[in-house]
Write a protein that holds these residues in place. Structure first.
Motif, short mmCIF file in Angstrom:
data_model
loop_
_atom_site.label_atom_id
_atom_site.label_comp_id
_atom_site.label_asym_id
_atom_site.label_seq_id
_atom_site.Cartn_x
_atom_site.Cartn_y
_atom_site.Cartn_z
N GLN A 51 -16.71 2.80 -7.09
CA GLN A 51 -16.75 1.35 -6.98
C GLN A 51 -16.59 0.66 -8.34
OE1 GLN A 51 -20.30 -0.17 -5.18
NE2 GLN A 51 -19.29 -1.99 -4.40
N ARG B 133 -8.49 -2.54 -11.47
CA ARG B 133 -9.10 -3.30 -10.37
C ARG B 133 -8.08 -3.75 -9.33
NH1 ARG B 133 -12.10 -8.03 -13.19
NH2 ARG B 133 -12.57 -8.52 -11.04
N TRP B 134 -6.89 -4.18 -9.78
CA TRP B 134 -5.88 -4.62 -8.81
C TRP B 134 -5.14 -3.47 -8.17
CZ3 TRP B 134 -7.01 -8.91 -6.84
CH2 TRP B 134 -7.67 -9.88 -7.61
N ARG C 161 0.83 -1.20 0.00
CA ARG C 161 0.00 0.00 0.00
C ARG C 161 0.86 1.25 0.00
NH1 ARG C 161 -4.86 1.89 3.23
NH2 ARG C 161 -5.23 -0.24 3.89
N ARG D 20 -6.99 -1.98 -5.30
CA ARG D 20 -6.97 -2.86 -4.12
C ARG D 20 -5.62 -2.79 -3.42
NH1 ARG D 20 -10.22 -5.79 -7.57
NH2 ARG D 20 -12.15 -6.58 -6.64
N TRP D 21 -4.54 -2.92 -4.22
CA TRP D 21 -3.19 -2.89 -3.62
C TRP D 21 -2.92 -1.56 -2.93
CZ3 TRP D 21 -1.00 -4.78 -8.94
CH2 TRP D 21 -1.31 -6.14 -9.10
N TRP E 244 -13.42 -1.04 -9.32
CA TRP E 244 -13.09 -2.37 -8.79
C TRP E 244 -13.40 -3.47 -9.82
CZ3 TRP E 244 -12.15 1.27 -5.51
CH2 TRP E 244 -11.37 1.02 -4.38
#
Lengths: 97, 268
Positions: B118, B127-128, B50, B131-132, B121
């Motif tokens: 959203q 999308r990744w 992150r 998240r990461w 995502w």
């Protein structure tokens, strides 16, 4: 406690429920009391959002003494709907525990 | 050097703006396929990933701002950036006049969480990385507020635009209560950033190819934190209303209102 007979919850009239809801809205959110009429929309006219609704439902829970399923409030749009939903709750038997 | 405001200058900036949009989009895709997966591969600890992803975001946005400045499309200056050095656990709030506000702010912060649509995502490229990077999807209001408060409680900083969308030019700013609800839920102090552009550019009313007469120069001011404690005494619903009103007044008194640019220029 004898001698301290309060009106049983199930006997509370529509007017009493309305007054209680009105007082709660004023206390919790400082909403102008004059705007709180049965036809007022909670979301548009009174600016209650979904987070406020949770606080409101918590208050109503302690008022009614009933467990509240948020589903029961899904169709609630106006103050009048809310009074109706609370009345319906009060018509249910109180929890035994 | 083209004369600022002249027809060739404006034509150049139409080109430069279009190119900037393309660089942003293509750059995003390239990074999603290269740098982001690489950073993810260098660590199995989500917290490290992150931090690295957010740092890469800052540096790439800096590079993008440098590019736009070279193209004479967007220039900017920042005052009080040092106040962001202790932004951990604090909610960063800013007014939202233009499309590049988030780029301008992230470029100042080595680590900051954001709320991201959203839909991303499910985006094949992003999308990744989202998240990461630990970014927060705008799910239901209840869950969103809890997710935001949780990240602040964990000592990270979070950027929120209380308006929820870009300011409507010609209208007073409208603040939603979500930012206040998040700060109250987490007990976080608030760091305000005011954003003002010398001319109206990339607002909600603008289309990118209608560039302003003069190139926009953005000024960001990081202000002193607003303590949350005085607001926490009231019941939550009321506290959120008071804090939202406070933020609204705070920004309204510091940021000149946006006017409807095209109507005004038509009269010139």
């Amino acid at each position: 406690m004898p001698g301290l007979e309060l009106t049983p919850a199930s006997m509370r009239t529509e007017q009493e429920i309305f007054d209680k809801i009105k007082a709660t809205l004023v206390d919790l959110f400082e909403i102008d009391a004059a705007k709180i009429v049965p036809e007022a929309s909670l979301y548009q006219d009174l600016d209650i959002d979904s987070i406020d609704a949770i606080d409101l439902i918590l208050q109503l829970k302690s008022y009614t003494g009933r467990k509240i399923d948020p589903e029961q409030f899904k169709h609630v749009r106006t103050v009048k709907d809310l009074v109706g939903a609370v009345q319906q709750l009060l018509a249910e038997p109180p929890p035994t525990t | 050097m083209l004369t600022p405001g002249s027809a060739p200058d404006r034509a150049w900036r139409v080109f430069g703006t279009g190119l900037s949009f393309a660089v942003f989009g293509i750059g995003g895709v390239i990074m999603s396929l290269t740098i982001f997966p690489l950073l993810r591969a260098t660590s199995f600890d989500p917290e490290t990933t992150r931090r690295r992803i957010q740092r890469a975001m800052q540096l790439s946005f800096r590079l993008f701002l440098w590019f736009m400045a070279k193209m004479t499309v967007v220039t900017h200056e920042v005052h009080g950036a040092e106040k962001l050095e202790h932004a951990g656990g604090r909610l960063i709030v800013a007014n939202h006049p233009s499309l590049i506000d988030v780029v301008l702010i992230i470029a100042q912060m080595p680590a900051v969480d954001c709320i991201v649509k959203q839909a991303l995502w499910r985006n094949p490229f992003l999308r990744w990385p989202v998240r990461w990077g630990g970014y927060i999807p705008n799910t239901t209001p209840e869950r969103l507020i809890e997710d935001c408060a949780a990240t602040l409680r964990a000592g990270r900083s979070l950027l929120v635009f209380p308006e929820g969308t870009r300011t409507d030019p010609g209208e007073p700013m409208v603040f939603k209560r979500g930012a206040a609800q998040v700060a109250l839920a987490a007990g976080s102090d608030i760091v305000p950033i005011t954003i003002h552009c010398s001319t109206q550019a990339l607002t909600k009313d603008d289309v990118w190819w209608r560039v302003p007469v003069r190139a926009g120069h953005w000024v960001l001011r990081v202000e002193d934190p607003i303590p949350i404690a005085p607001f926490q005494e009231a019941p939550p619903g009321l506290a959120a209303r008071r804090l939202t009103q406070h933020l609204h007044d705070y920004f309204t008194t510091r940021v000149p209102p946006l006017e409807r640019r095209f109507r005004r220029e038509a009269a010139v």
